[in-house]
Scaffold this active site. Structure first.
Site, PDB file in Angstrom:
ATOM      1  CB  SER A  63      -9.374   0.539   0.645  1.00  0.00           C
ATOM      2  OG  SER A  63      -8.710   0.829  -0.521  1.00  0.00           O
ATOM      3  CG  HIS A 122      -5.135   3.773   0.905  1.00  0.00           C
ATOM      4  ND1 HIS A 122      -4.706   2.519   0.568  1.00  0.00           N
ATOM      5  CD2 HIS A 122      -6.423   3.853   0.514  1.00  0.00           C
ATOM      6  CE1 HIS A 122      -5.707   1.869  -0.005  1.00  0.00           C
ATOM      7  NE2 HIS A 122      -6.763   2.658  -0.052  1.00  0.00           N
ATOM      8  CG  ASP A 159      -2.279   0.590   0.916  1.00  0.00           C
ATOM      9  OD1 ASP A 159      -2.315   1.820   0.825  1.00  0.00           O
ATOM     10  OD2 ASP A 159      -3.282  -0.135   0.765  1.00  0.00           O
TER      11      ASP A 159
END
Ligand SMILES: *[C@@H]1O[C@H](CO)[C@@H](O)[C@H](O)[C@H]1NC(C)=O
Ligand SMILES: *[C@@H]1O[C@H](CO)[C@@H](O)[C@H](O)[C@H]1NC(C)=O
Ligand SMILES: *[C@@H]1O[C@H](CO)[C@@H](O)[C@H](O)[C@H]1NC(C)=O
Length: 777
Positions: free
Chosen positions: A559, A247, A188
């Protein structure tokens, strides 16, 4: 080490990253680049694969544009067919071979061409080349195909809301033993290693098989929670994979946060969701492009990870053009369980991403928790909305209620200055294509409005995705908004509303529902295998912030649901170490819920039944997954036979995906329908079709299962043969066939039939359920 030129973070346009952080990062990056450029000039910069830590140097900052042709230069990912003598070559031998494909070792500028030489995840390398150079390379023995590097899409849809929780007020921590021996690789945007979620209290040292490396530097360092940290984005290997996006930190905390704010996270019906693998070790790989993603897979496999979680995607092309799919096959062959986001392209048909049959494809559901606000209208009608504002922040006095919008699009969406709304609750239509909720909020606030009631778009229907805003904002469903507008219109300027924030409530019914944004099947690239496989919590979930050591943010998207399922996979790896990734997926799918907490089919954002293309097998049920009774297993060679059976693939394309020379004639071909998948999806072009499945007994040795078929319409015949399976011992396998038949297919063209095949144990409580989808083309 040598790494491609920088690339903008994709999919990031709506994130708000505070300026100071960005500037600081930029300054550090520039400083680092200068140092590194000097070092790079002194070194020959070979591949990271064959080097120790000290030599791994990025060359970002070198100006590569010195020759005419270099304007066409870009990073290409080149797939090669290994000759027989290379099959068990070492990484350095492979790299020498990879380099032999390059026209020159370096560019005119002195910058090396090789970006990554891959050992496992694909057979090939990434290098800086012009299209002409790629064409020339195509004539060389062993060349299969090449395509330009491309940015990863981060599958989130959110503007983080900062909850300002501290670990001190987050309630009870409950560390389970779950997954303490498991390494979960998170590919990520990097990590905020100083977050309290990643302390290593009670976590044992890394398993002896762990071979990974940690590139975090003081004051951040690896511990027993974060045991690996590598960088494969434009800053290059050796850089510190810190997260300046938000994220990656969030995803890492969902998969394996050591500290679970139980009071605030109740994602799964059977207890806390985040932290289900609280004991798992995390290995962080930062990537933002396909080339870095492949390098991350390469390393994660080599390092000894057990599970990989992937909340990014690449365009959903056929497998040979999708490097994520290829790298994931390599991981699956090495028995890593790969959990992938199904993408946020829903509710559009065929919006599913990451639909390869060797990964778990996870869609997003809403959870049984709501941050509820009651709206009492002046006419006595009552509605409920959701808001991030905590009790006290939503105005409690009666407010005039206005809808500025009748007639004008700009006013309807509150995208123009509003007049006469001072101190009022202002109803605005959300229209994300033209204006963000935050901009709408700013307009309302600047026009002196007291609160905003945000009407959901018709497409998003009843999925309320909460985002931070500048004034108290209550999100309402599309249906409710129509009724509230009726009231405002008939009240003739005298409409009022009183808001009452109820705070967090649990057990919202019916739950779960499919989030509007969750990617939908059917997959256009996998030959018809049902995707997504399952859904898991993915809306308004709380996780670690990248910007402080104690902050939490709320986030939504597939996600979020992919790392939830990765953590469940990690748990199953502990309890069932012998299970293959396919067996783990089977256990998760066949024990999931296709009914909601009201015992009715799970609905989507419209309120209607969601169907198999939205939920796959259903909503994950972690405890049942631990004891599935029977599993549908798949061996790596089955995937190769499936690839051979996919229509329209050339030999090169099969070889590129398989990363070796495949002789389909001798290895065999099966149709997608015949892959031993835990769901059954068939296209019925004739009057009948039969598929075979094999199950393995994972329950009590002596057990009997009886087949039940539910949900199909009368004209679709379904016959299971045999319809009783008797097992004498654990591990025993039995096969059965399912025959679908329809008397007159022409009459039912275009129909899609959905149902369930259940193997119901007569000797235990196990129910092994597979979704059935029959399309009459
Ligand atoms: C690279 O060099 C060219 C030609 O000297 C120059 O025009 C360009 O601005 C340079 N780019 C960077 C990023 O320094
Ligand atoms: C912690 O987890 C264990 C096992 O999962 C459970 O039995 C126990 O009740 C939990 N304790 C608390 C305080 O939640
Ligand atoms: C649906 O909600 C998501 C998340 O808020 C948003 O990104 C998307 O634009 C919305 N779509 C529509 C059509 O409202």
């Amino acid at each position: 080490m040598c790494k491609a030129t920088g690339r903008a973070w994709p999919g990031q346009t709506s994130y708000s990253i505070p300026a100071p952080m960005t500037v600081l990062h930029y300054q550090l990056h520039v400083l680092y680049s200068i140092v590194v450029s000097l070092l790079a000039l002194l070194s020959f910069c070979p591949s990271y694969l064959s080097l120790g830590a000290a030599q791994l140097l990025p060359i970002a900052g070198l100006n590569g544009s010195t020759s005419a042709s270099s304007s066409q230069l870009q990073t290409y990912i080149v797939h090669l067919r290994k000759p027989a003598h290379m099959v068990s070559a070492s990484p350095s031998e492979l790299e020498v071979w990879h380099r032999s494909f390059l026209p020159t070792p370096s560019l005119d500028s002195g910058e090396p061409r090789m970006v990554y030489s891959y050992g496992r995840a694909i057979s090939g390398f990434a290098a800086k080349l012009t299209p002409e150079e790629v064409d020339a390379m195509a004539a060389k023995e062993g060349f299969l195909l090449a395509h330009p590097d491309e940015p990863l899409v981060f599958e989130t849809s959110w503007v983080p809301y900062f909850l300002r929780l501290s670990t001190a007020d987050s309630g009870l921590w409950n560390l389970t033993n779950f997954a303490k021996t498991i390494v979960v690789a998170v590919i990520d945007s990097g990590i905020n290693p100083s977050h309290s979620s990643f302390v290593d209290t009670y976590i044992p040292s890394p398993p002896s098989k762990w071979k990974g490396r940690c590139d975090l530097r003081s004051p951040n360092k690896c511990n027993n929670k974060i045991i690996g940290a590598r960088n494969f984005d434009s800053a290059g290997p050796g850089a510190e994979p810190l997260d300046n996006n938000g994220h990656g930190t969030f995803v890492a905390s969902v998969v394996g946060s050591n500290i679970v704010p139980n009071a605030n996270v109740n994602g799964l019906a059977e207890g806390s969701a985040a932290g289900i693998s609280a004991g798992a070790h995390l290995a962080i790989y930062r990537a933002d492009s396909a080339s870095g993603l492949i390098a991350s897979f390469d390393e994660a496999i080599r390092d000894g990870a057990d599970v990989i979680t992937v909340s990014v995607s690449l365009p959903e092309g056929r497998f040979y053009s999708n490097d994520l799919a290829i790298a994931a096959l390599s991981a699956a062959e090495s028995r890593l369980f790969v959990s992938c986001a199904a993408g946020n392209g829903g509710p559009h048909r065929s919006s599913v991403r990451n639909g390869a049959p060797w990964v778990l494809t996870v869609g997003a559901s809403t959870i049984d928790r709501a941050l509820r606000v009651f709206l009492d209208l002046g006419n006595g009608e009552k509605f409920t909305g959701e808001s991030l504002e905590r009790t006290g922040q939503v105005p409690t006095q009666q407010l005039n209620l206005v809808f500025p919008g009748d007639g004008s699009n700009m006013l309807r969406t509150c995208s123009a200055p509003l007049t006469g709304v001072t101190g009022m609750a202002v109803v605005c239509q959300s229209d994300p294509a033209s204006i963000s909720p935050q901009e709408q909020g700013e307009n309302v606030r600047n026009s002196m409005g007291a609160a905003m009631i945000l009407m959901n778009s018709q497409l998003n229907g009843s999925t309320l995705i909460l985002e931070d805003n500048v004034l108290p904002t209550v999100a309402i469903t599309h249906d409710d908004s129509q009724r509230i507008l009726n009231y405002v219109r008939t009240a003739g300027g005298r409409a009022t509303v009183t808001m009452r924030a109820e705070g967090t409530i649990y057990s919202v019914s019916p739950q779960p529902t499919v989030a509007s944004i969750s990617g939908r099947g059917p997959s256009r690239v996998n030959g018809g295998i049902l995707k997504p496989d399952v859904i898991g919590p993915g809306v308004n979930i709380i996780g670690a912030s990248s910007q402080s050591s104690n902050g939490f943010v709320m986030m939504s998207g597939t996600s979020v649901s992919a790392p939830m399922l990765a953590s469940i996979g990690a748990m199953l790896k502990v309890t069932h170490p012998a299970w293959s990734p396919a067996a783990i997926r089977s256990a998760i799918m066949t024990t999931s819920n296709h009914l909601n907490n009201a015992r009715a089919p799970i609905v989507d954002q419209t309120g209607g039944p969601a169907g198999a293309f939205a939920i796959g097998a259903g909503h994950v049920h972690p405890l049942r997954a631990n004891d599935p009774g029977l599993v549908y297993d798949i061996q790596p060679e089955d995937y190769i036979r499936y690839l051979c059976g996919l229509p329209g693939y050339t030999q090169r394309e099969v070889d590129a995906v398989a990363r070796r020379s495949v002789d389909c004639a001798s290895e065999g071909r099966i149709s997608a329908e015949e892959l031993n998948y835990p769901s059954i999806a068939v296209a019925l072009s004739g009057v009948r079709k039969t598929v075979t499945r094999t199950v393995r007994n994972e329950g009590p040795g002596r057990s009997t299962y009886m087949a039940e078929v539910e949900g199909m319409l009368a004209e679709m015949g379904v016959e299971v043969n045999p319809d009783v399976l008797n097992f004498m011992e654990e591990g025993e396998e039995q096969s059965f066939t399912v025959t679908f038949s329809i008397a007159n297919p022409m009459e039912f063209r275009g129909q899609v039939y959905e149902g369930q095949l259940k193997w119901v144990a007569t000797t235990s409580l196990h129910v092994v359920r597979s979704p059935l989808v029959v399309t009459v083309p």
